[in-house]
Design a protein around this motif. Structure first.
Motif, mmCIF file in Angstrom:
data_model
loop_
_atom_site.group_PDB
_atom_site.id
_atom_site.type_symbol
_atom_site.label_atom_id
_atom_site.label_comp_id
_atom_site.label_asym_id
_atom_site.label_seq_id
_atom_site.Cartn_x
_atom_site.Cartn_y
_atom_site.Cartn_z
ATOM 1 N N ASN A 189 0.778 -1.098 -0.013
ATOM 2 C CA ASN A 189 0.203 -0.082 0.155
ATOM 3 C C ASN A 189 0.943 1.085 -0.145
ATOM 4 O OD1 ASN A 189 -2.235 1.458 0.093
ATOM 5 N ND2 ASN A 189 -2.179 1.517 2.346
ATOM 6 N N VAL A 190 1.834 1.300 0.697
ATOM 7 C CA VAL A 190 2.961 2.439 0.742
ATOM 8 C C VAL A 190 3.598 2.657 -0.421
ATOM 9 C CG1 VAL A 190 4.875 3.303 1.926
ATOM 10 C CG2 VAL A 190 3.247 2.440 3.305
ATOM 11 N N ALA A 233 2.196 11.884 -10.026
ATOM 12 C CA ALA A 233 1.439 13.121 -9.946
ATOM 13 C C ALA A 233 2.235 14.273 -9.854
ATOM 14 C CB ALA A 233 0.413 12.959 -8.445
ATOM 15 N N ARG A 257 2.328 1.588 -3.499
ATOM 16 C CA ARG A 257 1.505 2.154 -4.581
ATOM 17 C C ARG A 257 1.148 3.719 -4.323
ATOM 18 N NH1 ARG A 257 -3.888 -1.294 -5.730
ATOM 19 N NH2 ARG A 257 -3.790 -2.203 -3.805
ATOM 20 N N ARG A 258 1.208 4.018 -3.013
ATOM 21 C CA ARG A 258 0.924 5.596 -2.751
ATOM 22 C C ARG A 258 2.030 6.356 -3.169
ATOM 23 N NH1 ARG A 258 2.020 9.586 -1.121
ATOM 24 N NH2 ARG A 258 4.179 9.107 -0.304
ATOM 25 N N THR A 261 2.100 6.466 -6.893
ATOM 26 C CA THR A 261 1.134 7.363 -7.312
ATOM 27 C C THR A 261 1.715 8.785 -7.112
ATOM 28 O OG1 THR A 261 -0.438 5.937 -6.556
ATOM 29 C CG2 THR A 261 -1.126 7.915 -6.947
ATOM 30 N N GLY A 262 2.439 9.019 -6.025
ATOM 31 C CA GLY A 262 2.911 10.399 -5.862
ATOM 32 C C GLY A 262 3.940 10.941 -6.814
ATOM 33 N N LEU A 299 1.532 8.831 8.881
ATOM 34 C CA LEU A 299 2.006 7.638 8.513
ATOM 35 C C LEU A 299 2.264 6.598 9.592
ATOM 36 C CD1 LEU A 299 3.005 6.210 5.833
ATOM 37 C CD2 LEU A 299 5.165 6.693 6.343
#
Lengths: 244, 307
Positions: free
Chosen positions: A6-7, A17, A9-10, A13-14, A85
């Motif tokens: 999950n971390v 972006a 993926r974040r 994405t960042g 976090l």
């Protein structure tokens, strides 16, 4: 493990972006091109291999990997998201791994985007593709080593510039530890065991070994240990000075 | 249920939290009230497992926040001070990350996000990068991530800071709505907020617990409780006449307003009104004071610092 993914993926994405990802990829590709064709004399050498391409990777990574890793933790500290976090149900190890994996995969992507180089050399001649594959693997592993150092350095400060400089310096030492300019500092007074130990820490030596096409277990173990060691140090740094 | 036992946090020579003990039960909305730097945020950071206490312990539903930190965090929704978030992500991406980290199952993910988004009116900015949003929206994004897993315990560090009066009202409304079966702890230095949402107040100063009461109880302990305030012509003369009354302990004149403090004998207000009619004073305002929280806050925290 789910936490890490999950971390990761974040983080990814960042990256995409913001312009960070695109700027990095473009610069990486342009620089590898320049190094290969101008400094490496890719055509003039007359050999069908990617040695001029891989030869400069350590130097490229020396500056580009810290540019990726400097924000990993320093930015979390600066913006205060580190508090968010670490109040989520995640262990510190999961968070460190997730961030590392994201950056490592991202550098892997940059390497994959250099495949036209491989296509070119196959078009021009008949290279040993096994050696090239090994060199790609070696390059990616070495990037992982640089990245683990950079991630740990980034956790030490809230200032990205400081993180960058620290990372470059420590990476530089690791890169060159087998070369005369570092070895001469120790020669004459340190026993041979220590000299051998320092020499064997060099990223250069292990990368060259792999990129010759010989995937020795020792080299793989070496890079795994380097990555493991620095990530562990990263976890400890965070545990000790999480809130500062 | 939250249980805190002689919690201390030391930074170098500074004792940020000094031997704090309390427990909070479901249904309570607890307000941490105190001047800046009183140790409110530090206490919250220890409850949420971000900081490790120097000594003492805290447990969340029986789970120790140090020994079993990750497990304890599952029960908590937390809004850190300043509502930090990953600015480059859109609201939806950010909430997805938090929801996954909160272990919300895949098929419940979108539901959880849309519930939180609806509660905080974030629909219109759902796909905008958070860093482009106004301060008020950012705060609401922070609140949305805190409630996304419908936690039993909510810890909110200055939840209404930076919101406009309407948004403040909405957030207070939201807190009251959720309060029924939860534990909510908010920190604030806004006194009216405590009166509006909390059913328990703890005044903290220099890391120490100075008062622990209901807002009503605190107000009653104010010296203004049951005092009578009036605006009257020739206030000084009125003051000297009125201070003769047996119900009046003291008469104080400030900024044109005359305040009469009670001795405890009943009938102060009636005595004052009859004195007004007897003397035929021109009175333009007259009220019975319930007590002033700011006065209590001031006297409690000032006493502390002057010692």
């Amino acid at each position: 493990m789910n936490g890490s993914i999950n971390v990761m993926r974040r983080e990814l994405t960042g990256y995409f972006a913001t312009p960070v990802a695109y700027v990095f990829l473009v610069i990486f590709l342009v620089m590898t091109g320049i190094f290969t064709f101008y400094l490496g004399n890719f055509y003039e050498r007359g050999f069908a291999d990617l040695d001029p391409f891989f030869r400069f990777h350590p130097w490229l990574y020396l500056f580009l990997v810290p540019a990726i890793s400097m924000r990993l933790w320093a930015e979390e500290r600066r913006s205060g998201t580190i508090e968010l976090l670490f109040t989520l149900p995640l262990t510190t190890i999961e968070a460190v791994l997730g961030k590392f994996l994201a950056a490592w995969l991202f550098i892997g992507l940059a390497l994959v985007l250099t495949l036209p180089m491989w296509v070119t050399v196959n078009y021009l001649g008949a290279p040993d593709n096994g050696v090239i594959l090994a060199a790609y693997l070696g390059s990616w592993l070495m990037a992982g080593g640089f990245l683990a150092i950079g991630s740990c350095m980034s956790a030490l400060t809230r200032n990205q510039v400081v993180a960058f400089i620290l990372s470059v310096v420590v990476c530089f030492l690791f890169l060159l530890s087998g070369l005369p300019m570092v070895m001469n500092l120790f020669k004459g007074w340190a026993p041979q065991v220590i000299l051998d130990g320092i020499a064997s820490l060099s990223f250069f030596k292990h990368f060259l070994d792999i990129s010759k096409g010989v995937i020795d277990l020792r080299d793989l173990v070496y890079f795994s240990l380097v990555i493991g060691f620095w990530l562990l140090a990263n976890v400890l740094v965070l545990e000790i000075k999480k809130a500062e | 249920m939250i249980e805190v036992k002689s919690l201390c946090k030391r930074y170098g020579n500074i004792l940020a939290v000094d031997d704090l003990s309390f427990s909070v039960d479901a249904g309570q909305v607890l307000g941490f009230l105190g001047p800046n730097g009183a140790g409110k945020s530090t206490t919250m950071k220890m409850l949420t497992g971000f900081l490790t206490p120097t000594s003492g312990s805290a447990s969340i539903n029986g789970i120790d926040t140090v020994e079993n930190s990750v497990e304890a965090r599952r029960h908590i929704g937390y809004l850190p001070e300043g509502a930090p978030s990953y600015g480059e992500l859109s609201v939806h991406q950010f909430l997805t990350f938090v929801a996954r980290a909160r272990m919300i199952k895949k098929d419940g993910l979108e539901d959880a996000i849309s519930r939180a988004v609806e509660k905080l009116n974030l629909t219109e900015v759902l796909h905008q990068p958070i860093e482009t949003l106004s301060k008020g929206f950012k705060r609401r994004v922070g609140l949305a991530q805190a409630i996304i897993h419908d936690p039993q315990i909510l810890i909110l560090d200055e939840p209404t800071d930076g919101l406009d009066p309407n948004q403040k009202r909405e957030v207070r409304h939201l807190i009251r709505d959720m309060a029924k079966d939860k534990i909510i702890i908010i920190s604030t230095h806004i006194l009216e907020e405590v009166e509006a949402v909390c059913n328990r107040v703890m005044i903290i100063s220099q890391g120490r617990l100075l008062a622990d009461d209901t807002p009503h109880g605190l107000v009653e302990s104010s010296r203004y409780n049951n005092a009578v305030s009036m605006v009257v012509e020739s206030a000084e003369k009125a003051a000297s006449v009125l201070s003769e009354l047996p119900q009046v302990a003291r008469a104080e004149l400030s900024e044109g307003e005359l305040t009469l403090f009670p001795t405890g004998q009943p009938g102060l207000f009636e005595a004052v009104t009859s004195a007004i009619t007897e003397n035929d004073w021109q009175v333009s305002a007259l009220r019975l004071e319930a007590g002033r929280l700011d006065d209590v806050f001031h006297s409690i925290t000032q006493e502390e610092t002057s010692v």
